[in-house]
Structure formats: structure tokens, C-alpha cells
Design a protein around this motif. Structure first.
Motif, PDB file in Angstrom:
ATOM      1  N   ASP A 157      14.224   6.214   5.318  1.00 32.45           N
ATOM      2  CA  ASP A 157      13.033   5.887   4.239  1.00 32.45           C
ATOM      3  C   ASP A 157      11.849   6.053   4.904  1.00 32.45           C
ATOM      4  N   ARG A 159       9.717   4.231   6.400  1.00 32.13           N
ATOM      5  CA  ARG A 159       8.982   2.862   6.476  1.00 32.13           C
ATOM      6  C   ARG A 159       8.161   2.281   7.909  1.00 32.13           C
ATOM      7  N   GLU A 163       6.204  -2.529   6.151  1.00 30.44           N
ATOM      8  CA  GLU A 163       7.010  -2.081   4.819  1.00 30.44           C
ATOM      9  C   GLU A 163       8.672  -2.512   4.930  1.00 30.44           C
ATOM     10  N   HIS A 167      10.216  -5.510   2.593  1.00 32.02           N
ATOM     11  CA  HIS A 167      11.288  -4.935   1.978  1.00 32.02           C
ATOM     12  C   HIS A 167      12.767  -5.954   2.168  1.00 32.02           C
TER      13      HIS A 167
END
Length: 194
Positions: A157, A159, A163, A167
Motif C-alpha cells: 500500500d 503507506r 498513515e 488506518h
């Protein structure tokens, strides 16, 4: 019309902001702005230098009001206090801008893709793919949920730690703990063999 202007001027002269600006623009007091920006290595040739000077001017009345004593009676102490406050304010803005810039890619996507290194040999691509598959197998079978979340979040992803924390509803410290555990596992699995 003249009556409205006189009323506005009278309100401004009673206002602490007007007093703060009068103090700033008297003598060489405005040099504290340039001193704070100089400490941050922002010179007049910087593209946003004038914007930062204006930001400092706008922030000055709040700093004037926040000083615990009377700035008029202790001007030297206040000027040192104000310069440090302006330095910190602009430093915070620069840090936010740098963080924001890290999360955004600018420019032509074609050029960005061209800058990505390409493996020249097919064998390198195969080895890289095998390594990623082995890494996923190791973490998938013996790893913890946190290690898996970190691996998938960063590898697939793309990230950042902040983040990932947002999440999964955890702190960044937890994400860093996942990363340390994953690095220990990878080190044990791949490098203890040699």
C-alpha cells in the motif's frame, strides 16, 4: 466618510495590535524578523522570503501580547523573546511544508517513472520476485498480525508510519514496534543462514 476613517483610526490607536506594530516598526526592531529567518537559512533570494517576512509581521502582535511582562519597559528581553518565537513559528511552518512535500510527487509522471531504476537482467527480476514471495511466506506463516500489517502497508500500500497508525487506529510507536519486530524476524530468517 472622513468620520468613519477617524473612528477606525481611533480604534486602531487604542488597539494593542497597533501598539505592537508601532513597537515593531520603531528603531531597528524589525531586524528580529530578518534574524529569525537568517537562523533558518532563508535569505532574500529564497522564493518565499517575502511571504515569511509578512507571516512574521502578522504573528508579531500575538507574540507582543503573550510576553509575560511589559515589552515597553523591557525591550531587549522582549526582542529576544520575540525573535525566538518567530523562529519557532516559521520553523513549524517549514516542517509542515516539508512533510506535505514528502507525501506528494510533483512533476511529470512520465519522468518520475523513467527515474525508477529498472533491473537490466531477467535473473535480477526473478530473484527480487522470489525474495518478496519468501518474505511474504515467512511473515504470513510465523509473523504476528502487526508485522503483517506493517509489511503489507509499506510494501503493497506504500503507506507511511503515520498513515498506517491512522488506518489501524494505533499509535505511531506501535507501528515502529511492528517494524522492529519485522526487521528482527527478517534478519533471523535470511541472514542467520550464512
Amino acid at each position: 466618510m472622513d468620520h468613519q476613517i477617524k473612528g477606525w483610526f481611533k480604534k486602531m490607536t487604542n488597539n494593542t495590535d497597533a501598539v505592537a506594530y508601532a513597537f515593531l516598526f520603531s528603531g531597528d526592531h524589525e531586524q528580529i524578523i530578518y534574524g529569525a529567518l537568517s537562523r533558518l537559512h532563508l535569505s532574500p533570494v529564497h522564493a518565499d522570503f517575502d511571504d515569511y517576512v509578512q507571516e512574521c509581521r502578522l504573528a508579531f502582535p500575538a507574540i507582543y501580547r503573550a510576553f509575560p511582562e511589559d515589552p515597553q519597559t523591557k525591550p531587549h528581553q522582549f526582542l529576544a523573546y520575540a525573535q525566538l518565537a518567530l523562529y519557532r513559528r516559521i520553523l513549524d511552518q517549514l516542517r509542515k511544508a516539508w512533510r506535505h512535500q514528502d507525501h506528494q510527487e510533483t512533476g511529470d509522471p512520465e519522468l518520475a517513472l523513467a527515474a525508477v531504476p529498472v533491473a537490466e537482467r531477467l535473473e535480477d527480476l526473478v530473484h527480487a520476485r522470489q525474495y518478496r514471495l519468501r518474505l511474504l511466506q515467512v511473515v504470513g506463516t510465523t509473523g504476528t498480525l502487526g508485522e503483517w500489517r506493517y509489511l503489507v502497508g509499506t510494501l503493497i500500500d506504500h503507506r507511511s508510519a503515520a498513515e498506517l497508525a491512522a488506518h489501524h487506529g494505533v499509535s505511531r510507536q506501535t507501528v515502529y514496534r511492528w517494524r522492529r519486530a519485522l526487521l528482527r524476524r527478517v534478519t533471523q530468517e535470511f541472514f542467520d543462514q550464512f
